[in-house]
Write a protein that holds these residues in place. Structure first.
Motif, mmCIF file in Angstrom:
data_model
loop_
_atom_site.group_PDB
_atom_site.id
_atom_site.type_symbol
_atom_site.label_atom_id
_atom_site.label_comp_id
_atom_site.label_asym_id
_atom_site.label_seq_id
_atom_site.Cartn_x
_atom_site.Cartn_y
_atom_site.Cartn_z
ATOM 1 N N LEU A 11 0.848 -1.185 0.000
ATOM 2 C CA LEU A 11 0.000 0.000 0.000
ATOM 3 C C LEU A 11 0.888 1.241 0.000
ATOM 4 O O LEU A 11 1.817 1.346 0.813
ATOM 5 N N VAL A 12 0.610 2.157 -0.907
ATOM 6 C CA VAL A 12 1.406 3.379 -1.013
ATOM 7 C C VAL A 12 0.482 4.536 -1.356
ATOM 8 O O VAL A 12 -0.562 4.341 -1.994
ATOM 9 N N GLN A 13 0.861 5.731 -0.944
ATOM 10 C CA GLN A 13 0.069 6.913 -1.291
ATOM 11 C C GLN A 13 0.365 7.352 -2.715
ATOM 12 O O GLN A 13 1.459 7.093 -3.252
ATOM 13 N N GLY A 15 1.642 9.290 -5.725
ATOM 14 C CA GLY A 15 2.904 10.008 -5.842
ATOM 15 C C GLY A 15 4.097 9.243 -5.311
ATOM 16 O O GLY A 15 5.241 9.640 -5.540
ATOM 17 N N GLY A 16 3.835 8.164 -4.616
ATOM 18 C CA GLY A 16 4.902 7.355 -4.043
ATOM 19 C C GLY A 16 5.495 6.368 -5.030
ATOM 20 O O GLY A 16 5.141 6.360 -6.217
ATOM 21 N N SER A 17 6.393 5.541 -4.524
ATOM 22 C CA SER A 17 7.117 4.585 -5.362
ATOM 23 C C SER A 17 7.099 3.191 -4.733
ATOM 24 O O SER A 17 7.018 3.052 -3.509
ATOM 25 N N LEU A 18 7.191 2.202 -5.595
ATOM 26 C CA LEU A 18 7.370 0.815 -5.186
ATOM 27 C C LEU A 18 8.287 0.146 -6.188
ATOM 28 O O LEU A 18 8.315 0.525 -7.368
ATOM 29 N N ARG A 19 8.997 -0.861 -5.725
ATOM 30 C CA ARG A 19 9.824 -1.670 -6.622
ATOM 31 C C ARG A 19 9.395 -3.125 -6.496
ATOM 32 O O ARG A 19 9.528 -3.722 -5.423
ATOM 33 N N LEU A 20 8.896 -3.660 -7.590
ATOM 34 C CA LEU A 20 8.502 -5.058 -7.621
ATOM 35 C C LEU A 20 9.671 -5.905 -8.091
ATOM 36 O O LEU A 20 10.434 -5.490 -8.958
ATOM 37 N N SER A 21 9.759 -7.096 -7.520
ATOM 38 C CA SER A 21 10.780 -8.047 -7.929
ATOM 39 C C SER A 21 10.115 -9.343 -8.366
ATOM 40 O O SER A 21 9.051 -9.708 -7.866
ATOM 41 N N CYS A 22 10.757 -10.016 -9.294
ATOM 42 C CA CYS A 22 10.284 -11.313 -9.764
ATOM 43 C C CYS A 22 11.488 -12.250 -9.774
ATOM 44 O O CYS A 22 12.426 -12.041 -10.550
ATOM 45 N N ALA A 23 11.441 -13.250 -8.921
ATOM 46 C CA ALA A 23 12.524 -14.220 -8.828
ATOM 47 C C ALA A 23 12.137 -15.483 -9.573
ATOM 48 O O ALA A 23 11.066 -16.048 -9.326
ATOM 49 N N GLU A 87 -0.199 6.306 -9.198
ATOM 50 C CA GLU A 87 -1.540 6.895 -9.234
ATOM 51 C C GLU A 87 -2.548 5.851 -8.758
ATOM 52 O O GLU A 87 -2.299 4.644 -8.879
ATOM 53 N N PRO A 88 -3.694 6.293 -8.246
ATOM 54 C CA PRO A 88 -4.719 5.311 -7.819
ATOM 55 C C PRO A 88 -5.096 4.338 -8.940
ATOM 56 O O PRO A 88 -5.419 3.172 -8.665
ATOM 57 N N GLU A 89 -5.003 4.808 -10.185
ATOM 58 C CA GLU A 89 -5.340 3.950 -11.318
ATOM 59 C C GLU A 89 -4.341 2.815 -11.514
ATOM 60 O O GLU A 89 -4.590 1.884 -12.286
ATOM 61 N N THR A 119 1.289 -10.051 -7.139
ATOM 62 C CA THR A 119 1.479 -9.277 -5.917
ATOM 63 C C THR A 119 0.574 -8.050 -5.990
ATOM 64 O O THR A 119 0.491 -7.397 -7.034
ATOM 65 N N GLN A 120 -0.109 -7.752 -4.899
ATOM 66 C CA GLN A 120 -1.085 -6.667 -4.879
ATOM 67 C C GLN A 120 -0.386 -5.325 -4.690
ATOM 68 O O GLN A 120 0.445 -5.164 -3.786
ATOM 69 N N VAL A 121 -0.749 -4.368 -5.535
ATOM 70 C CA VAL A 121 -0.311 -2.987 -5.386
ATOM 71 C C VAL A 121 -1.559 -2.128 -5.207
ATOM 72 O O VAL A 121 -2.471 -2.170 -6.033
ATOM 73 N N THR A 122 -1.599 -1.386 -4.120
ATOM 74 C CA THR A 122 -2.727 -0.512 -3.842
ATOM 75 C C THR A 122 -2.215 0.909 -3.644
ATOM 76 O O THR A 122 -1.337 1.140 -2.799
ATOM 77 N N VAL A 123 -2.751 1.838 -4.431
ATOM 78 C CA VAL A 123 -2.336 3.231 -4.355
ATOM 79 C C VAL A 123 -3.518 4.049 -3.838
ATOM 80 O O VAL A 123 -4.579 4.090 -4.472
#
Length: 125
Positions: A11-13, A15-23, A87-89, A119-123
Motif C-alpha cells: 500500500l502506497v500513497q 505520488g509514491g514509489s514501489l519496486r517489484l521483484s520477480c525471482a 496513481e490510484p489507477e 502481488t497486490q499494489v494498492t495506491v
C-alpha cells in the motif's frame, strides 16, 4: 519448468514509489523475454512492460511510460519493475511473466508461457 515469484507489492500513497521483484527458479530465464502485467477485478489482464533477453529492448504501456522502469539481472535470474509517481489507477495485482520465444516482443498475455502468482499494489489517493 519455470517458477516465478513476485514480491514488493503493498500500500502506497499517490505520488509514491514501489519496486517489484520477480525471482525465477527451475531454469534460467536469461534467454526469455520477461514482462509485467496487471489485472483488476472484472477486467482483462493488461500489459505493463517487457524487456528482451539481453535487456536491449524494452516496451511500455502508454499509461506507465515515463513513470515505470523494467530491468533485469540475468545473473540473479530476476526481473524488476520500478514504479514511480504512482496513481490510484495503478492499483491492481501485478504479475510477472516469461515468454520462451526467442526475441519475443508480444504484449498479449496469451503469448507468455509462465506466470507468477501475483502481488497486490494498492495506491491510495
Amino acid at each position: 519448468q519455470v517458477q516465478l515469484v513476485e514480491s514488493g507489492g503493498g500500500l502506497v500513497q499517490a505520488g509514491g514509489s514501489l519496486r517489484l521483484s520477480c525471482a525465477a527458479s527451475g531454469r534460467t530465464v536469461s534467454t526469455y523475454t520477461m514482462a509485467w502485467f496487471r489485472q483488476t477485478p472484472g477486467k482483462a489482464r493488461e500489459f505493463v512492460a517487457l524487456i528482451t533477453r539481453s535487456g536491449g529492448r524494452t516496451n511500455y504501456a502508454d499509461s506507465v511510460k515515463g513513470r515505470f522502469t523494467i530491468s533485469r539481472d540475468n545473473a540473479k535470474n530476476a526481473v524488476y519493475l520500478q514504479m514511480n509517481s504512482l496513481e490510484p489507477e495503478d492499483t491492481a495485482v501485478y504479475y510477472c511473466a516469461a515468454d520462451m520465444t526467442t526475441w519475443a516482443t508480444s504484449t498479449s498475455p496469451y503469448a507468455y508461457d509462465y506466470w507468477g502468482q501475483g502481488t497486490q499494489v494498492t495506491v491510495s489517493s
